[in-house]
Design a protein around this motif. Structure first.
Motif, PDB file in Angstrom:
ATOM      1  N   LEU A  83       0.975  -1.108   0.109  1.00  0.00           N
ATOM      2  CA  LEU A  83       0.068  -0.025  -0.063  1.00  0.00           C
ATOM      3  C   LEU A  83       0.805   1.176   0.034  1.00  0.00           C
ATOM      4  CD1 LEU A  83      -3.057   0.926   0.444  1.00  0.00           C
ATOM      5  CD2 LEU A  83      -2.417   1.400   2.742  1.00  0.00           C
ATOM      6  N   ILE A  84       1.913   1.256   0.726  1.00  0.00           N
ATOM      7  CA  ILE A  84       2.864   2.516   0.911  1.00  0.00           C
ATOM      8  C   ILE A  84       3.375   2.812  -0.345  1.00  0.00           C
ATOM      9  CG2 ILE A  84       4.881   3.478   1.940  1.00  0.00           C
ATOM     10  CD1 ILE A  84       4.183   1.510   4.702  1.00  0.00           C
ATOM     11  N   GLY A  85       4.018   1.669  -0.941  1.00  0.00           N
ATOM     12  CA  GLY A  85       4.712   1.797  -2.314  1.00  0.00           C
ATOM     13  C   GLY A  85       3.813   2.479  -3.419  1.00  0.00           C
ATOM     14  N   THR A  86       2.669   1.855  -3.500  1.00  0.00           N
ATOM     15  CA  THR A  86       1.757   2.492  -4.851  1.00  0.00           C
ATOM     16  C   THR A  86       0.937   3.607  -4.370  1.00  0.00           C
ATOM     17  OG1 THR A  86      -0.191   1.095  -3.831  1.00  0.00           O
ATOM     18  CG2 THR A  86       1.208   0.076  -5.364  1.00  0.00           C
ATOM     19  N   TRP A  87       0.950   3.719  -3.062  1.00  0.00           N
ATOM     20  CA  TRP A  87       0.101   5.079  -2.829  1.00  0.00           C
ATOM     21  C   TRP A  87       0.998   6.315  -3.026  1.00  0.00           C
ATOM     22  CZ3 TRP A  87      -3.975   5.350   1.965  1.00  0.00           C
ATOM     23  CH2 TRP A  87      -5.068   4.602   1.359  1.00  0.00           C
ATOM     24  N   ILE A  88       2.581   6.201  -2.892  1.00  0.00           N
ATOM     25  CA  ILE A  88       3.313   7.150  -3.157  1.00  0.00           C
ATOM     26  C   ILE A  88       3.353   7.375  -4.529  1.00  0.00           C
ATOM     27  CG2 ILE A  88       5.518   8.081  -2.943  1.00  0.00           C
ATOM     28  CD1 ILE A  88       5.712   6.633  -0.134  1.00  0.00           C
ATOM     29  N   ALA A  89       3.422   6.100  -5.224  1.00  0.00           N
ATOM     30  CA  ALA A  89       3.746   6.134  -6.787  1.00  0.00           C
ATOM     31  C   ALA A  89       2.246   6.742  -7.281  1.00  0.00           C
ATOM     32  CB  ALA A  89       3.746   4.769  -7.224  1.00  0.00           C
ATOM     33  N   ALA A 269      -1.466   1.552  -7.860  1.00  0.00           N
ATOM     34  CA  ALA A 269      -0.793   1.435  -9.121  1.00  0.00           C
ATOM     35  C   ALA A 269      -1.575   1.781 -10.239  1.00  0.00           C
ATOM     36  CB  ALA A 269      -0.406  -0.185  -9.323  1.00  0.00           C
ATOM     37  N   ILE A 270      -2.825   1.446 -10.208  1.00  0.00           N
ATOM     38  CA  ILE A 270      -3.510   1.991 -11.538  1.00  0.00           C
ATOM     39  C   ILE A 270      -3.708   3.476 -11.686  1.00  0.00           C
ATOM     40  CG2 ILE A 270      -6.060   2.464 -12.238  1.00  0.00           C
ATOM     41  CD1 ILE A 270      -6.490  -0.394 -10.906  1.00  0.00           C
ATOM     42  N   TRP A 271      -3.548   4.252 -10.416  1.00  0.00           N
ATOM     43  CA  TRP A 271      -3.765   5.665 -10.217  1.00  0.00           C
ATOM     44  C   TRP A 271      -2.312   6.143 -10.797  1.00  0.00           C
ATOM     45  CZ3 TRP A 271      -8.275   4.820  -9.510  1.00  0.00           C
ATOM     46  CH2 TRP A 271      -9.301   5.657  -9.330  1.00  0.00           C
ATOM     47  N   ALA A 272      -1.151   5.553 -10.546  1.00  0.00           N
ATOM     48  CA  ALA A 272       0.203   5.713 -10.983  1.00  0.00           C
ATOM     49  C   ALA A 272       0.369   5.525 -12.442  1.00  0.00           C
ATOM     50  CB  ALA A 272       1.230   5.035 -10.274  1.00  0.00           C
ATOM     51  N   SER A 273      -0.310   4.547 -12.986  1.00  0.00           N
ATOM     52  CA  SER A 273      -0.441   4.549 -14.518  1.00  0.00           C
ATOM     53  C   SER A 273      -1.267   5.565 -15.108  1.00  0.00           C
ATOM     54  CB  SER A 273      -1.068   2.921 -14.833  1.00  0.00           C
ATOM     55  OG  SER A 273      -1.063   2.850 -16.182  1.00  0.00           O
ATOM     56  N   LEU A 274      -2.500   5.999 -14.526  1.00  0.00           N
ATOM     57  CA  LEU A 274      -3.479   6.748 -15.234  1.00  0.00           C
ATOM     58  C   LEU A 274      -3.002   8.161 -15.155  1.00  0.00           C
ATOM     59  CD1 LEU A 274      -6.788   5.300 -14.168  1.00  0.00           C
ATOM     60  CD2 LEU A 274      -5.598   5.207 -16.418  1.00  0.00           C
ATOM     61  N   GLN A 276       0.317   9.574 -13.157  1.00  0.00           N
ATOM     62  CA  GLN A 276       1.438  10.023 -12.795  1.00  0.00           C
ATOM     63  C   GLN A 276       2.429   9.586 -13.795  1.00  0.00           C
ATOM     64  OE1 GLN A 276       1.725  11.897 -10.526  1.00  0.00           O
ATOM     65  NE2 GLN A 276      -0.344  11.368  -9.498  1.00  0.00           N
ATOM     66  N   GLY A 277       2.110   8.933 -15.152  1.00  0.00           N
ATOM     67  CA  GLY A 277       3.051   8.799 -16.243  1.00  0.00           C
ATOM     68  C   GLY A 277       3.790   7.510 -16.100  1.00  0.00           C
ATOM     69  N   MET A 278       3.394   6.726 -14.940  1.00  0.00           N
ATOM     70  CA  MET A 278       4.170   5.398 -15.272  1.00  0.00           C
ATOM     71  C   MET A 278       3.353   4.247 -15.880  1.00  0.00           C
ATOM     72  SD  MET A 278       4.855   5.372 -11.204  1.00  0.00           S
ATOM     73  CE  MET A 278       6.180   4.072 -11.002  1.00  0.00           C
ATOM     74  N   ASN A 279       4.180   3.615 -16.448  1.00  0.00           N
ATOM     75  CA  ASN A 279       3.640   2.373 -17.168  1.00  0.00           C
ATOM     76  C   ASN A 279       3.078   1.404 -15.867  1.00  0.00           C
ATOM     77  OD1 ASN A 279       5.210  -0.114 -16.764  1.00  0.00           O
ATOM     78  ND2 ASN A 279       6.877   1.278 -18.079  1.00  0.00           N
ATOM     79  N   PHE A 280       2.018   0.346 -16.181  1.00  0.00           N
ATOM     80  CA  PHE A 280       1.445  -0.217 -15.019  1.00  0.00           C
ATOM     81  C   PHE A 280       2.296  -1.357 -14.544  1.00  0.00           C
ATOM     82  CE2 PHE A 280      -1.430  -3.858 -13.653  1.00  0.00           C
ATOM     83  CZ  PHE A 280      -1.927  -2.790 -12.585  1.00  0.00           C
ATOM     84  N   ALA A 281       3.317  -1.876 -15.350  1.00  0.00           N
ATOM     85  CA  ALA A 281       4.082  -3.035 -14.877  1.00  0.00           C
ATOM     86  C   ALA A 281       5.005  -2.130 -13.835  1.00  0.00           C
ATOM     87  CB  ALA A 281       4.782  -3.464 -15.998  1.00  0.00           C
ATOM     88  N   GLU A 282       5.593  -1.249 -14.212  1.00  0.00           N
ATOM     89  CA  GLU A 282       6.426  -0.406 -13.394  1.00  0.00           C
ATOM     90  C   GLU A 282       5.741  -0.136 -11.982  1.00  0.00           C
ATOM     91  OE1 GLU A 282       9.236   3.847 -13.339  1.00  0.00           O
ATOM     92  OE2 GLU A 282       7.927   3.389 -14.911  1.00  0.00           O
ATOM     93  N   ALA A 283       4.667   0.662 -12.238  1.00  0.00           N
ATOM     94  CA  ALA A 283       3.812   1.020 -11.033  1.00  0.00           C
ATOM     95  C   ALA A 283       3.197  -0.071 -10.018  1.00  0.00           C
ATOM     96  CB  ALA A 283       2.457   1.744 -11.651  1.00  0.00           C
ATOM     97  N   LEU A 284       3.018  -1.254 -10.830  1.00  0.00           N
ATOM     98  CA  LEU A 284       2.839  -2.350  -9.997  1.00  0.00           C
ATOM     99  C   LEU A 284       3.977  -2.998  -9.053  1.00  0.00           C
ATOM    100  CD1 LEU A 284       0.273  -4.282  -9.250  1.00  0.00           C
ATOM    101  CD2 LEU A 284       0.934  -5.778 -11.076  1.00  0.00           C
ATOM    102  N   GLY A 285       5.118  -2.753  -9.917  1.00  0.00           N
ATOM    103  CA  GLY A 285       6.602  -3.109  -9.316  1.00  0.00           C
ATOM    104  C   GLY A 285       6.705  -2.314  -7.965  1.00  0.00           C
ATOM    105  N   THR A 286       6.168  -1.233  -7.622  1.00  0.00           N
ATOM    106  CA  THR A 286       6.535  -0.592  -6.406  1.00  0.00           C
ATOM    107  C   THR A 286       5.587  -1.054  -5.228  1.00  0.00           C
ATOM    108  OG1 THR A 286       4.423   1.014  -6.799  1.00  0.00           O
ATOM    109  CG2 THR A 286       6.529   1.634  -7.723  1.00  0.00           C
ATOM    110  N   ALA A 287       4.771  -1.929  -5.543  1.00  0.00           N
ATOM    111  CA  ALA A 287       4.146  -2.647  -4.456  1.00  0.00           C
ATOM    112  C   ALA A 287       5.216  -3.734  -3.865  1.00  0.00           C
ATOM    113  CB  ALA A 287       2.898  -3.504  -5.060  1.00  0.00           C
ATOM    114  N   TYR A 288       6.100  -4.016  -4.649  1.00  0.00           N
ATOM    115  CA  TYR A 288       7.010  -4.905  -4.147  1.00  0.00           C
ATOM    116  C   TYR A 288       8.341  -4.311  -3.552  1.00  0.00           C
ATOM    117  CZ  TYR A 288      10.160  -9.078  -3.542  1.00  0.00           C
ATOM    118  OH  TYR A 288      10.878 -10.078  -2.952  1.00  0.00           O
ATOM    119  N   SER A 289       9.046  -3.534  -4.580  1.00  0.00           N
ATOM    120  CA  SER A 289      10.292  -2.787  -4.453  1.00  0.00           C
ATOM    121  C   SER A 289      10.291  -1.591  -3.883  1.00  0.00           C
ATOM    122  CB  SER A 289      10.791  -2.750  -5.746  1.00  0.00           C
ATOM    123  OG  SER A 289      11.106  -4.089  -6.513  1.00  0.00           O
ATOM    124  N   GLY A 290       9.035  -1.082  -3.853  1.00  0.00           N
ATOM    125  CA  GLY A 290       8.963   0.483  -3.118  1.00  0.00           C
ATOM    126  C   GLY A 290       9.215   1.530  -4.159  1.00  0.00           C
TER     127      GLY A 290
END
Length: 465
Positions: A83-89, A269-274, A276-290
């Protein structure tokens, strides 16, 4: 077959002395991870257990049993990391920071921090999730307004722990009540008699502190630079807060915490893609890597570069080792021996309250995990409460106060390590400002010795004398 014996007080003091020496030397002098000290401590206790007649296989099973008791906490912490990773992204946390800098007046900032974190914690049932989202935002706002960060961290933790203790969704609340054999809603009602006055007193203290520090001239240029850094790197707007609103609504509808938190992470992650200009795979990756970013503003980078499952690993290992250590202590009957040593003096509600608070605090100090305190304390103290005909609601309430509200005070506990890491302030720095915890402990002791809001099995109403 070798007879199994309980440890003597001398043996307990020696083993716990070795444990504390390991913890302090590893963290203070050798700069080694606390997790390694906890792992080595397992074998110190195992050696004592074998000397007392226990089989190694039984001791190993007690480690696994201890860890299994806290698996829900481990799952929640993993979900909070995502949650923390994707909510920042996704811009959720940056938007909270921006609006806080824009609209919260410095003089009421500390009170606002207390209230916001309390509401967030009541709604989500997790002090960890609150500190990792709203708490991060309030720390950034406090830095921008020139507030002392340990004081801000104290307000964050006071609000987060207050809400956590009054939320039926909280795993620690459910654990304390179920192990005390109290209905969770009855436990929450019993907590209200203590938590609400403690919150009011704490709110007054933080209001006074806010006027002292908020009355000074703030560096408007610094505030503007932080806002500009956020605007330059994130799409800031009210729409960014929708994932937070969805999570709060679902939890208010009493949906299970774990899937709701994970749903919130997916929305981030969806919001980061829609937006914040991140592709969805990269946005989803923040859930694991931060999340990682270089804004050019060191403080903003320090606040926002965090989250993900990987960011939780240190705390997860402390919980696992701490729960295993607690399982060993329970198998050997360490706290049982400590309690029985002083049991003859536990003849009043006041003395029993103090003893419960001490046992719960020792659960954090020795077990290194809040869940060790919440699991062991009711088991150790229930016979004392029953002998005095004290209602189990008093036991569950005192367990919460001694176990949960002190967990963030121990630098090597799961809460101490997590809160210090996520808020960027050392445990000993924010400790003096955990005002809600200190006030609640004081009120619990006052209630015990005066009989206020103490219930007995024969009379279910509060004793007013």
């Amino acid at each position: 077959m070798k007879e199994v014996r309980l440890p003597s007080i001398t043996q307990i003091i020696i083993v716990l002395g070795i444990f504390l020496a390991l913890v302090l030397s590893f963290t203070v002098y050798l700069d080694l991870p606390i997790q390694l000290a906890l792992f080595i401590s397992w074998f110190v206790v195992i050696i004592l257990g074998i000397r007392l007649g226990h089989k190694y296989q039984d001791l190993q099973k007690s480690i696994m049993d201890g860890i299994s008791n806290g698996l829900e906490a481990i799952l929640i912490l993993v979900a909070v990391g995502t949650l923390i990773g994707t909510w920042i992204a996704g811009g959720v946390v940056p938007t909270l920071i921006y609006y806080g800098l824009e609209f919260i007046h410095p003089s009421i900032f500390l009170l606002a921090t207390l209230i916001i974190c309390a509401v967030m914690s009541i709604a989500t049932g997790t002090s960890w999730g609150t500190a990792g989202t709203a708490g991060i935002a309030m720390m950034a706002i406090g830095e921008g307004l020139g507030m002392p960060l340990p004081l801000v961290a104290g307000a964050v933790l006071s609000g987060a722990y207050f809400g956590d203790k009054l939320s039926p969704l909280s795993d620690s609340t459910v654990l304390a009540s179920s192990l005390s054999k109290v209905d969770v809603l009855e436990h929450v009602r019993a907590m209200l008699f203590l938590s609400v006055p403690a919150f009011i007193i704490t709110a007054i203290l933080f209001t006074g502190a806010g006027f002292i520090y908020g009355g000074e001239d703030i560096d408007q240029a610094r505030v503007d630079s932080l806002k500009t850094a956020l605007m330059d790197n994130f799409d800031i707007g009210i729409l960014m807060l929708i994932p937070a609103v969805v999570v709060l609504v679902l939890l208010a509808m009493k949906k299970p915490s774990l899937p709701v938190i994970v749903t919130g992470a997916l929305l981030g992650a969806i919001w980061a893609s829609l937006f914040q200009g991140m592709n969805f795979a990269e946005a989803l990756g923040t859930a694991y890597s931060g999340f990682s970013i270089d804004t050019g503003v060191n403080f903003i980078d320090g606040i926002l570069n965090r989250g993900g499952v990987l960011g939780m690993l240190d705390t997860l290992m402390v919980i696992i080792f701490g729960l295993g250590f607690g399982g060993l202590l329970e198998k050997l009957g360490v706290l049982q021996v400590i309690v029985s040593t002083f049991e003859k003096k536990l003849v009043s509600a006041g003395n029993t309250t103090v003893a419960t608070l001490i046992v719960a605090f020792l659960g954090n100090v020795l077990g290194c995990a809040m869940y060790v305190a919440l699991i062991l304390t009711p088991k150790m103290m229930e016979k004392t409460y029953d002998r005095q005909q004290l209602d189990r609601r008093v036991l569950s309430r005192n367990t919460e106060v001694g176990g949960t509200l002190t967990s963030g005070m121990v630098p090597w506990s799961d809460n101490g390590i997590y809160m210090a890491g996520i808020l960027g302030v050392s445990t000993f720095s924010y400790l003096p400002f955990m005002w809600l915890s200190f006030v609640a402990i004081g009120l619990a002791i006052i209630y015990g010795y005066t009989g206020k809001f103490i219930w007995y099995n024969k009379e279910k109403t509060a004793v007013e004398s």
